[in-house]
Design a protein around this motif. Structure first.
Motif, PDB file in Angstrom:
ATOM      1  N   ARG A   1      46.134  15.249 -10.951  1.00 23.17           N
ATOM      2  CA  ARG A   1      47.605  15.978 -10.301  1.00 23.17           C
ATOM      3  C   ARG A   1      48.078  16.516 -11.119  1.00 23.17           C
ATOM      4  NH1 ARG A   1      50.435  12.546  -6.399  1.00 23.17           N
ATOM      5  NH2 ARG A   1      50.422  10.737  -7.756  1.00 23.17           N
ATOM      6  N   GLY A   2      48.078  15.036 -12.341  1.00 21.17           N
ATOM      7  CA  GLY A   2      48.544  16.232 -13.989  1.00 21.17           C
ATOM      8  C   GLY A   2      49.092  14.820 -14.752  1.00 21.17           C
ATOM      9  N   GLU A   3      49.711  15.224 -16.048  1.00 17.66           N
ATOM     10  CA  GLU A   3      49.848  14.178 -16.913  1.00 17.66           C
ATOM     11  C   GLU A   3      51.744  13.562 -16.650  1.00 17.66           C
ATOM     12  OE1 GLU A   3      48.179  14.006 -21.031  1.00 17.66           O
ATOM     13  OE2 GLU A   3      50.677  15.022 -21.674  1.00 17.66           O
ATOM     14  N   TYR A   4      51.502  12.318 -16.323  1.00 18.23           N
ATOM     15  CA  TYR A   4      52.955  11.302 -15.946  1.00 18.23           C
ATOM     16  C   TYR A   4      53.183  11.235 -17.646  1.00 18.23           C
ATOM     17  CZ  TYR A   4      51.749  12.731 -11.427  1.00 18.23           C
ATOM     18  OH  TYR A   4      51.070  13.257 -10.271  1.00 18.23           O
ATOM     19  N   THR A   5      54.395  11.391 -17.778  1.00 16.53           N
ATOM     20  CA  THR A   5      54.943  10.344 -18.378  1.00 16.53           C
ATOM     21  C   THR A   5      55.894   8.953 -18.246  1.00 16.53           C
ATOM     22  OG1 THR A   5      56.064  12.678 -19.870  1.00 16.53           O
ATOM     23  CG2 THR A   5      57.102  10.054 -19.978  1.00 16.53           C
ATOM     24  N   LEU A   6      55.188   7.494 -18.660  1.00 17.58           N
ATOM     25  CA  LEU A   6      55.003   6.828 -18.234  1.00 17.58           C
ATOM     26  C   LEU A   6      56.284   6.275 -19.256  1.00 17.58           C
ATOM     27  CD1 LEU A   6      51.935   5.231 -18.243  1.00 17.58           C
ATOM     28  CD2 LEU A   6      53.197   6.063 -16.831  1.00 17.58           C
ATOM     29  N   ARG A   7      57.255   4.760 -18.679  1.00 21.32           N
ATOM     30  CA  ARG A   7      58.669   3.932 -19.807  1.00 21.32           C
ATOM     31  C   ARG A   7      58.330   2.926 -20.112  1.00 21.32           C
ATOM     32  NH1 ARG A   7      64.292   5.979 -16.389  1.00 21.32           N
ATOM     33  NH2 ARG A   7      64.334   7.908 -17.171  1.00 21.32           N
ATOM     34  N   LEU A   8      56.471   2.947 -20.378  1.00 21.49           N
ATOM     35  CA  LEU A   8      56.113   1.260 -20.554  1.00 21.49           C
ATOM     36  C   LEU A   8      55.722   1.747 -21.664  1.00 21.49           C
ATOM     37  CD1 LEU A   8      54.815   0.201 -16.831  1.00 21.49           C
ATOM     38  CD2 LEU A   8      56.825  -1.219 -17.962  1.00 21.49           C
ATOM     39  N   ARG A   9      55.160  -0.008 -21.947  1.00 21.65           N
ATOM     40  CA  ARG A   9      54.673   0.222 -23.164  1.00 21.65           C
ATOM     41  C   ARG A   9      53.098   0.162 -23.031  1.00 21.65           C
ATOM     42  NH1 ARG A   9      57.479  -0.087 -28.078  1.00 21.65           N
ATOM     43  NH2 ARG A   9      59.580  -0.841 -27.785  1.00 21.65           N
ATOM     44  N   LEU A  10      52.394   0.791 -24.006  1.00 24.40           N
ATOM     45  CA  LEU A  10      50.893   0.633 -23.539  1.00 24.40           C
ATOM     46  C   LEU A  10      50.360  -0.923 -23.521  1.00 24.40           C
ATOM     47  CD1 LEU A  10      48.396   2.480 -22.824  1.00 24.40           C
ATOM     48  CD2 LEU A  10      47.444   1.378 -25.477  1.00 24.40           C
ATOM     49  N   TYR A  11      51.286  -2.245 -23.805  1.00 29.09           N
ATOM     50  CA  TYR A  11      51.018  -3.493 -23.048  1.00 29.09           C
ATOM     51  C   TYR A  11      51.213  -4.150 -21.964  1.00 29.09           C
ATOM     52  CZ  TYR A  11      54.466  -5.390 -24.521  1.00 29.09           C
ATOM     53  OH  TYR A  11      56.389  -5.782 -25.158  1.00 29.09           O
ATOM     54  N   GLU A  12      52.301  -3.170 -21.855  1.00 29.82           N
ATOM     55  CA  GLU A  12      53.015  -4.099 -20.441  1.00 29.82           C
ATOM     56  C   GLU A  12      52.158  -2.662 -18.881  1.00 29.82           C
ATOM     57  OE1 GLU A  12      57.735  -3.981 -21.393  1.00 29.82           O
ATOM     58  OE2 GLU A  12      56.477  -1.805 -21.700  1.00 29.82           O
ATOM     59  N   VAL A  13      51.125  -1.679 -19.314  1.00 29.15           N
ATOM     60  CA  VAL A  13      51.491  -0.929 -18.505  1.00 29.15           C
ATOM     61  C   VAL A  13      49.629  -1.683 -17.689  1.00 29.15           C
ATOM     62  CG1 VAL A  13      49.752   1.393 -17.519  1.00 29.15           C
ATOM     63  CG2 VAL A  13      51.904   1.123 -19.555  1.00 29.15           C
ATOM     64  N   GLU A  14      49.006  -2.344 -19.471  1.00 28.37           N
ATOM     65  CA  GLU A  14      47.825  -3.157 -19.456  1.00 28.37           C
ATOM     66  C   GLU A  14      48.028  -4.597 -18.330  1.00 28.37           C
ATOM     67  OE1 GLU A  14      43.827  -4.555 -22.895  1.00 28.37           O
ATOM     68  OE2 GLU A  14      46.002  -4.198 -23.687  1.00 28.37           O
ATOM     69  N   GLU A  15      48.783  -4.963 -18.310  1.00 28.46           N
ATOM     70  CA  GLU A  15      48.922  -6.075 -17.799  1.00 28.46           C
ATOM     71  C   GLU A  15      49.277  -5.791 -16.310  1.00 28.46           C
ATOM     72  OE1 GLU A  15      52.800  -7.825 -19.551  1.00 28.46           O
ATOM     73  OE2 GLU A  15      52.334  -8.264 -21.407  1.00 28.46           O
ATOM     74  N   ARG A  16      49.667  -4.837 -15.942  1.00 32.27           N
ATOM     75  CA  ARG A  16      50.249  -4.347 -14.555  1.00 32.27           C
ATOM     76  C   ARG A  16      48.366  -3.767 -14.022  1.00 32.27           C
ATOM     77  NH1 ARG A  16      55.929  -1.864 -13.593  1.00 32.27           N
ATOM     78  NH2 ARG A  16      57.421  -3.165 -14.560  1.00 32.27           N
ATOM     79  N   LEU A  17      47.914  -3.763 -14.792  1.00 35.86           N
ATOM     80  CA  LEU A  17      46.519  -2.693 -14.224  1.00 35.86           C
ATOM     81  C   LEU A  17      45.466  -4.561 -13.976  1.00 35.86           C
ATOM     82  CD1 LEU A  17      45.956   0.309 -16.549  1.00 35.86           C
ATOM     83  CD2 LEU A  17      46.858   0.047 -14.167  1.00 35.86           C
ATOM     84  N   ASN A  18      44.581  -3.879 -13.488  1.00 35.88           N
ATOM     85  CA  ASN A  18      43.277  -4.645 -12.365  1.00 35.88           C
ATOM     86  C   ASN A  18      42.629  -4.648 -13.796  1.00 35.88           C
ATOM     87  OD1 ASN A  18      41.006  -5.611 -10.829  1.00 35.88           O
ATOM     88  ND2 ASN A  18      41.152  -3.863  -9.947  1.00 35.88           N
ATOM     89  N   PRO A  19      42.124  -5.495 -14.433  1.00 37.58           N
ATOM     90  CA  PRO A  19      40.974  -5.856 -15.502  1.00 37.58           C
ATOM     91  C   PRO A  19      40.465  -5.950 -15.557  1.00 37.58           C
ATOM     92  CG  PRO A  19      42.117  -7.608 -14.510  1.00 37.58           C
ATOM     93  CD  PRO A  19      43.114  -7.242 -13.578  1.00 37.58           C
ATOM     94  N   GLU A  20      39.069  -5.595 -14.246  1.00 34.85           N
ATOM     95  CA  GLU A  20      37.927  -5.673 -13.427  1.00 34.85           C
ATOM     96  C   GLU A  20      38.263  -3.818 -13.407  1.00 34.85           C
ATOM     97  OE1 GLU A  20      37.698  -7.870  -9.601  1.00 34.85           O
ATOM     98  OE2 GLU A  20      37.854  -9.907 -10.768  1.00 34.85           O
ATOM     99  N   GLN A  21      38.543  -3.106 -13.326  1.00 33.01           N
ATOM    100  CA  GLN A  21      38.925  -1.709 -13.724  1.00 33.01           C
ATOM    101  C   GLN A  21      39.122  -0.918 -14.447  1.00 33.01           C
ATOM    102  OE1 GLN A  21      40.996  -0.106  -9.457  1.00 33.01           O
ATOM    103  NE2 GLN A  21      40.079   2.052 -10.132  1.00 33.01           N
ATOM    104  N   PHE A  22      39.820  -1.438 -15.540  1.00 35.78           N
ATOM    105  CA  PHE A  22      40.447  -0.747 -16.556  1.00 35.78           C
ATOM    106  C   PHE A  22      39.931  -1.176 -18.198  1.00 35.78           C
ATOM    107  CE2 PHE A  22      43.337   0.676 -13.299  1.00 35.78           C
ATOM    108  CZ  PHE A  22      43.479   2.190 -13.307  1.00 35.78           C
TER     109      PHE A  22
END
Length: 146
Positions: free
Chosen positions: A74-95
């Motif tokens: 659906r497009g590109e979104y700007t996040l207010r998190l740092r990359l390591y913070e996003v990584e902590e929230r993501l499923n480690p088996e999928q990302f």
């Protein structure tokens, strides 16, 4: 390790009980994995509106120009998190992180091209081509069983 499941209609939500003679690394890992199971929300802004982004829809997350961006169909979104913070929230088996500035969704990968010397070219479902940095090549090869 023994695993036992008891069905009891008096419980309204699952309850985990660990019986052990000592707290070991295995016990700590189990507790950590169970507590991480709750999906965490990732929200992004686009056209001055904030949307909740489903992890399955994410194609890639990358840092650039001092900001973090998430790409979906659906497009590109700007996040207010740092990359390591996003990584902590993501499923480690999928990302998986492929460089210091990029994380990709493995379920959105079309193919990995290993013909490049020292790196891996990744073709994503939206047509984007990106590269695994040399630092992460061994991690990707291990994931692919190479």
């Amino acid at each position: 390790m023994q695993v036992e499941i008891k069905i009891d209609s008096s419980y309204t939500e699952p309850k985990v009980l660990i019986l052990t003679n000592a707290v070991t690394d295995d016990v700590n890992n189990i507790v950590k994995r169970i507590s991480e199971c709750t999906p965490q929300i990732i929200s992004g802004s686009k056209d001055e509106k904030i949307e909740v982004l489903e992890q399955a829809e994410l194609i890639r997350i990358y840092a650039g120009a001092g900001k973090v961006f998430a790409v979906t169909n659906r497009g590109e979104y700007t996040l207010r998190l740092r990359l390591y913070e996003v990584e902590e929230r993501l499923n480690p088996e999928q990302f998986i992180r492929i460089s210091n500035s990029e994380i990709i969704n493995l379920k959105q990968v079309c193919n990995f091209d290993l013909s490049f010397t020292g790196t891996i070219c990744v073709k994503l479902s939206n047509g984007t081509t990106t590269y695994v940095s040399r630092r992460y090549v061994s991690k990707i090869k291990k994931l692919l069983g190479i």
